[in-house]
Write a protein that holds these residues in place. Structure first.
Motif, short mmCIF file in Angstrom:
data_model
loop_
_atom_site.label_atom_id
_atom_site.label_comp_id
_atom_site.label_asym_id
_atom_site.label_seq_id
_atom_site.Cartn_x
_atom_site.Cartn_y
_atom_site.Cartn_z
N ALA A 1 -11.38 -2.28 4.74
CA ALA A 1 -10.78 -1.63 5.87
C ALA A 1 -9.79 -0.64 5.08
CB ALA A 1 -9.85 -2.55 6.84
N LYS A 2 -9.84 0.56 5.61
CA LYS A 2 -8.91 1.56 5.18
C LYS A 2 -7.36 1.32 6.15
CE LYS A 2 -7.99 6.34 4.40
NZ LYS A 2 -8.61 7.69 4.69
N ILE A 3 -6.22 1.31 5.41
CA ILE A 3 -5.10 1.06 6.21
C ILE A 3 -4.16 2.43 6.00
CG2 ILE A 3 -3.07 -0.13 6.40
CD1 ILE A 3 -5.48 -1.86 6.81
N GLU A 4 -3.72 2.97 6.99
CA GLU A 4 -2.86 4.21 7.07
C GLU A 4 -1.60 3.89 7.40
OE1 GLU A 4 -5.19 7.91 7.63
OE2 GLU A 4 -6.46 6.57 8.75
N LEU B 1 0.61 -1.08 -0.13
CA LEU B 1 -0.03 -0.05 -0.02
C LEU B 1 0.75 1.13 0.08
CD1 LEU B 1 -2.73 -0.60 2.43
CD2 LEU B 1 -2.99 -0.94 0.21
N LYS B 2 0.33 2.40 -0.65
CA LYS B 2 1.07 3.49 -0.51
C LYS B 2 1.34 4.02 0.77
CE LYS B 2 -0.47 4.98 -5.24
NZ LYS B 2 -1.01 5.95 -5.85
N PRO B 3 2.28 4.96 1.02
CA PRO B 3 2.57 5.56 2.37
C PRO B 3 1.33 6.18 2.92
CG PRO B 3 4.48 6.13 0.75
CD PRO B 3 3.20 5.19 0.00
N ILE B 4 0.53 6.90 2.11
CA ILE B 4 -0.70 7.46 2.50
C ILE B 4 -1.48 6.56 2.77
CG2 ILE B 4 -0.16 9.76 1.31
CD1 ILE B 4 -2.55 8.99 -0.49
N GLY B 5 -1.71 5.47 2.50
CA GLY B 5 -2.42 4.17 3.00
C GLY B 5 -3.44 3.61 1.78
N GLY B 6 -4.14 2.91 2.03
CA GLY B 6 -5.21 2.57 0.80
C GLY B 6 -6.32 1.54 1.61
N ILE B 7 -7.19 0.69 0.63
CA ILE B 7 -8.06 -0.08 1.01
C ILE B 7 -7.74 -1.69 0.93
CG2 ILE B 7 -10.57 -0.75 0.57
CD1 ILE B 7 -9.94 2.22 1.64
N VAL B 8 -8.13 -2.31 1.90
CA VAL B 8 -7.91 -3.72 1.89
C VAL B 8 -9.07 -4.26 2.04
CG1 VAL B 8 -7.07 -5.85 3.29
CG2 VAL B 8 -5.59 -3.79 2.92
N GLN C 1 -4.70 -6.83 14.53
CA GLN C 1 -3.28 -7.17 15.32
C GLN C 1 -2.31 -7.36 14.09
OE1 GLN C 1 -3.90 -11.02 17.35
NE2 GLN C 1 -4.79 -10.01 18.93
N VAL C 2 -2.42 -8.03 13.00
CA VAL C 2 -1.37 -8.10 12.01
C VAL C 2 -1.01 -6.70 11.46
CG1 VAL C 2 -0.54 -9.29 9.97
CG2 VAL C 2 -2.14 -10.40 11.69
N VAL C 3 -2.19 -6.00 10.95
CA VAL C 3 -1.91 -4.50 10.68
C VAL C 3 -1.05 -3.68 11.59
CG1 VAL C 3 -3.15 -2.38 9.85
CG2 VAL C 3 -3.87 -4.50 8.90
N LEU C 4 -1.49 -3.81 12.99
CA LEU C 4 -0.70 -3.04 13.55
C LEU C 4 0.66 -3.57 13.85
CD1 LEU C 4 -3.21 -2.93 16.77
CD2 LEU C 4 -2.55 -0.98 15.04
N MET C 5 0.95 -4.82 13.74
CA MET C 5 2.29 -5.38 13.78
C MET C 5 2.98 -4.91 12.54
SD MET C 5 1.79 -9.21 15.36
CE MET C 5 2.39 -10.00 13.79
N ALA C 6 2.54 -4.65 11.44
CA ALA C 6 3.08 -4.13 10.16
C ALA C 6 3.56 -2.60 10.41
CB ALA C 6 2.14 -4.33 9.18
N GLY C 7 3.10 -1.76 11.37
CA GLY C 7 3.31 -0.51 11.69
C GLY C 7 2.31 0.29 10.84
N ARG C 8 1.23 -0.17 10.77
CA ARG C 8 0.12 0.58 10.20
C ARG C 8 -1.06 0.94 10.98
NH1 ARG C 8 1.50 0.93 4.24
NH2 ARG C 8 0.22 2.67 4.29
N LYS C 9 -1.90 1.78 10.46
CA LYS C 9 -3.38 1.93 11.31
C LYS C 9 -4.39 1.46 10.36
CE LYS C 9 -1.59 6.07 13.77
NZ LYS C 9 -1.68 7.60 13.60
#
Length: 96
Positions: A93-96, A34-41, A62-70
């Protein structure tokens, strides 16, 4: 993982993860793509009752947070029953 590391890091707006039996193992790679600004999963998974949507959301978060994203959940829905007490679920989900 290798293709993403070599060609897709930070380049995608949207990731469709529609292989429910393996999707959780690739969430970190999707976050990397995903781009640094985020995206949709669009994430599909199998989860068990009593609350399969809550379980799938918890695992994904949990996995998204472990990857350092919100993560912000946009939509979660059961797709179909796959076995007694087990459901295929879909989460957007929106990932940032």
């Amino acid at each position: 993982g290798t293709i993403i590391k070599e060609h897709l890091v930070g380049k995608v707006d949207r990731a469709i993860m529609n292989l429910p039996e393996q999707a959780l193992g690739f969430v970190g790679s999707a976050c990397m793509a995903l781009k640094p600004i985020g995206g949709i999963v669009h994430y599909y998974s199998f989860a068990t009752e009593p609350d399969p949507l809550a379980k799938a959301k918890e695992d994904l978060e949990q996995v998204v947070l472990m990857a350092g994203r919100k993560i912000s959940f946009l939509n979660a829905r059961p797709v179909k029953s796959t076995a007694p007490y087990e459901w295929q679920v879909a989460i957007d989900a929106k990932i940032e």
